[in-house]
Structure formats: C-alpha cells, structure tokens
Design a protein around this motif. Structure first.
Motif, PDB file in Angstrom:
ATOM      1  N   VAL A 137       0.857  -1.180   0.000  1.00  0.00           N
ATOM      2  CA  VAL A 137       0.000   0.000   0.000  1.00  0.00           C
ATOM      3  C   VAL A 137       0.896   1.233   0.000  1.00  0.00           C
ATOM      4  CG1 VAL A 137      -1.739   1.311   1.297  1.00  0.00           C
ATOM      5  CG2 VAL A 137      -1.831  -1.199   1.255  1.00  0.00           C
ATOM      6  N   ILE A 138       0.586   2.163  -0.879  1.00  0.00           N
ATOM      7  CA  ILE A 138       1.265   3.455  -0.924  1.00  0.00           C
ATOM      8  C   ILE A 138       0.231   4.495  -0.491  1.00  0.00           C
ATOM      9  CG2 ILE A 138       2.391   5.191  -2.377  1.00  0.00           C
ATOM     10  CD1 ILE A 138       4.040   2.640  -2.243  1.00  0.00           C
ATOM     11  N   VAL A 139       0.573   5.299   0.505  1.00  0.00           N
ATOM     12  CA  VAL A 139      -0.320   6.353   0.982  1.00  0.00           C
ATOM     13  C   VAL A 139       0.285   7.688   0.580  1.00  0.00           C
ATOM     14  CG1 VAL A 139      -1.425   7.423   2.976  1.00  0.00           C
ATOM     15  CG2 VAL A 139      -1.072   4.942   2.921  1.00  0.00           C
ATOM     16  N   LEU A 140      -0.463   8.439  -0.223  1.00  0.00           N
ATOM     17  CA  LEU A 140      -0.027   9.769  -0.650  1.00  0.00           C
ATOM     18  C   LEU A 140      -0.546  10.787   0.357  1.00  0.00           C
ATOM     19  CD1 LEU A 140      -0.757   9.529  -4.485  1.00  0.00           C
ATOM     20  CD2 LEU A 140       1.355   8.994  -3.245  1.00  0.00           C
ATOM     21  N   GLU A 141       0.360  11.579   0.913  1.00  0.00           N
ATOM     22  CA  GLU A 141       0.005  12.569   1.921  1.00  0.00           C
ATOM     23  C   GLU A 141       0.260  13.971   1.384  1.00  0.00           C
ATOM     24  OE1 GLU A 141       2.499  11.110   5.108  1.00  0.00           O
ATOM     25  OE2 GLU A 141       0.822   9.910   5.897  1.00  0.00           O
TER      26      GLU A 141
ATOM     27  N   ILE B 250      -5.618  -0.912   9.168  1.00  0.00           N
ATOM     28  CA  ILE B 250      -6.053  -2.296   8.895  1.00  0.00           C
ATOM     29  C   ILE B 250      -5.132  -2.927   7.859  1.00  0.00           C
ATOM     30  CG2 ILE B 250      -7.907  -3.700   7.879  1.00  0.00           C
ATOM     31  CD1 ILE B 250      -9.881  -1.612   9.086  1.00  0.00           C
ATOM     32  N   LEU B 251      -4.843  -2.191   6.796  1.00  0.00           N
ATOM     33  CA  LEU B 251      -3.978  -2.701   5.739  1.00  0.00           C
ATOM     34  C   LEU B 251      -2.550  -2.885   6.236  1.00  0.00           C
ATOM     35  CD1 LEU B 251      -5.355  -0.549   2.794  1.00  0.00           C
ATOM     36  CD2 LEU B 251      -5.857  -2.945   3.271  1.00  0.00           C
ATOM     37  N   ALA B 252      -2.083  -1.976   7.081  1.00  0.00           N
ATOM     38  CA  ALA B 252      -0.716  -2.047   7.597  1.00  0.00           C
ATOM     39  C   ALA B 252      -0.503  -3.292   8.457  1.00  0.00           C
ATOM     40  CB  ALA B 252      -0.396  -0.793   8.403  1.00  0.00           C
ATOM     41  N   ALA B 253      -1.572  -3.767   9.065  1.00  0.00           N
ATOM     42  CA  ALA B 253      -1.459  -4.975   9.888  1.00  0.00           C
ATOM     43  C   ALA B 253      -1.208  -6.218   9.040  1.00  0.00           C
ATOM     44  CB  ALA B 253      -2.728  -5.161  10.727  1.00  0.00           C
ATOM     45  N   ARG B 254      -1.490  -6.127   7.732  1.00  0.00           N
ATOM     46  CA  ARG B 254      -1.347  -7.289   6.851  1.00  0.00           C
ATOM     47  C   ARG B 254      -0.239  -7.163   5.818  1.00  0.00           C
ATOM     48  NH1 ARG B 254      -6.549 -10.100   6.384  1.00  0.00           N
ATOM     49  NH2 ARG B 254      -5.692 -11.237   4.643  1.00  0.00           N
ATOM     50  N   GLY B 255       0.399  -6.010   5.712  1.00  0.00           N
ATOM     51  CA  GLY B 255       1.453  -5.867   4.715  1.00  0.00           C
ATOM     52  C   GLY B 255       2.093  -4.499   4.764  1.00  0.00           C
ATOM     53  N   PRO B 256       3.101  -4.291   3.922  1.00  0.00           N
ATOM     54  CA  PRO B 256       3.839  -3.031   3.970  1.00  0.00           C
ATOM     55  C   PRO B 256       3.008  -1.831   3.511  1.00  0.00           C
ATOM     56  CG  PRO B 256       4.645  -4.409   2.172  1.00  0.00           C
ATOM     57  CD  PRO B 256       3.639  -5.218   2.942  1.00  0.00           C
ATOM     58  N   VAL B 257       3.175  -0.729   4.235  1.00  0.00           N
ATOM     59  CA  VAL B 257       2.558   0.547   3.881  1.00  0.00           C
ATOM     60  C   VAL B 257       3.670   1.582   3.812  1.00  0.00           C
ATOM     61  CG1 VAL B 257       1.010   2.396   4.649  1.00  0.00           C
ATOM     62  CG2 VAL B 257       0.314   0.009   4.916  1.00  0.00           C
TER      63      VAL B 257
END
Length: 178
Positions: free
Chosen positions: A100-104, A148-155
């Motif tokens: 997951v990539i989070v754009l801030e 939630i996503l971070a608990a299952r894979g890289p963010v």
C-alpha cells in the motif's frame, strides 16, 4: 491511497503505463456508470455528488470483480478501500494487495488542487463545500483503513505535495525496495 486531490489517479496512470498494470479507479468507474445511466450509476449518483462514500454493498462486488479479472496483469487500486469492511473484503478477496502506498498532502494544497481540477474538468464533486466534506470523510473513514492494511502488509507513506515526477520517482523507489 490518499485524500481526494492527492494525485492518486495521476500516479496510478504513470505506474500502470510503466509497469503494465491495470489501473482500477473507483471514481472513474462510478462516474462512467453515472454517465451511462446504468442501474449502478442511478443508485450512486446522488451519493457521489454529495461527496459521501458509496455504500459498501455496491462498490465491493464491482471492485473485487475487476481485481479478480486483473490477476495475470496485476492491478493498482485508486479510491478503494475506503471503509473497514471494504478493507477486509479486499484482504480476504481473490487477490489481496502486495503493498500500500499512501499519498500525503497538506489540506490547503488539496483544496487548491481540487478547485483547479473543478475549473478544468467541471466536476460537480469539486465545490468548496463538497471538498470540505470529502476531506472530513477521508479523515474519519479512510485513515483508519490504512491501519487495517498495515497490519497485513507493507505501507509506505509518500509526501505527494511535491512535483508529480518527484512523487513518481519516490513511489517507484519504494516499490523496488520492498
């Protein structure tokens, strides 16, 4: 992932072209359904114009069907998941995300970008009032999804307030090192 106006579509388009992936934009998908006058389009039109989130039961099946169809090519999601139930459906679905990539981006820059986009594209969901609502919805509903996503894979979090080429280079570097 990222708030409205953070450049998700721009960056997904670039990555899809460069990496041969399918860009699955829920916003574009839903806007095309509204324009086509489909049953789905009629059901979501009012919700979209108000800046609220489309109900999970409508969007999950549409997105997961397209994710499953992209199994061989790979996919980039843009605008999904936006709720905890959508995140769990994605994680438990046919092809969960690798990363997951989070754009801030700072809030004032997001508003500036969306108002500029409204002037260019004439989007009904880019008025000052609706922008404020969409950003509030993002903070309340979508930010918890990242955890939630971070608990299952890289963010990976990327400062997307910079020039698109700089952001694209940082995303590419993050994908190559993970």
């Amino acid at each position: 992932m990222g708030p409205p106006g953070s450049g998700k579509g721009t960056q997904c388009d670039r990555l899809a072209t460069r990496m041969g992936l399918r860009h699955l934009s829920t916003g574009e998908l839903l806007r095309s359904e509204v324009a086509a006058g489909s049953e789905l389009g009629r059901r979501v039109a009012t919700t979209m114009v108000s800046g609220s989130l489309v109900p999970d039961e409508l969007i999950v099946d549409v997105v997961l069907t397209r994710v499953a169809a992209a199994v061989g090519a790979g996919y980039l999601l843009d605008g999904f998941p936006r709720s905890s139930s959508q995140a769990h459906a994605l994680l438990d679905g046919p092809v969960p995300p690798d990363r997951v990539i989070v754009l801030e981006v700072a809030g004032n820059e997001l508003v500036r970008r969306m108002l500029a986009r409204a002037a260019i594209e004439g989007r009904a969901d880019d008025t000052a009032e609706i922008i404020a609502h969409r950003l509030a919805v993002y903070r309340e509903s979508v930010l918890p999804v990242v955890e939630i996503l971070a608990a299952r894979g890289p963010v990976t979090r990327i400062d997307a307030g910079r020039a698109p080429d700089v952001v694209a280079a940082e995303i590419t570097a993050a994908l190559e090192t993970e």
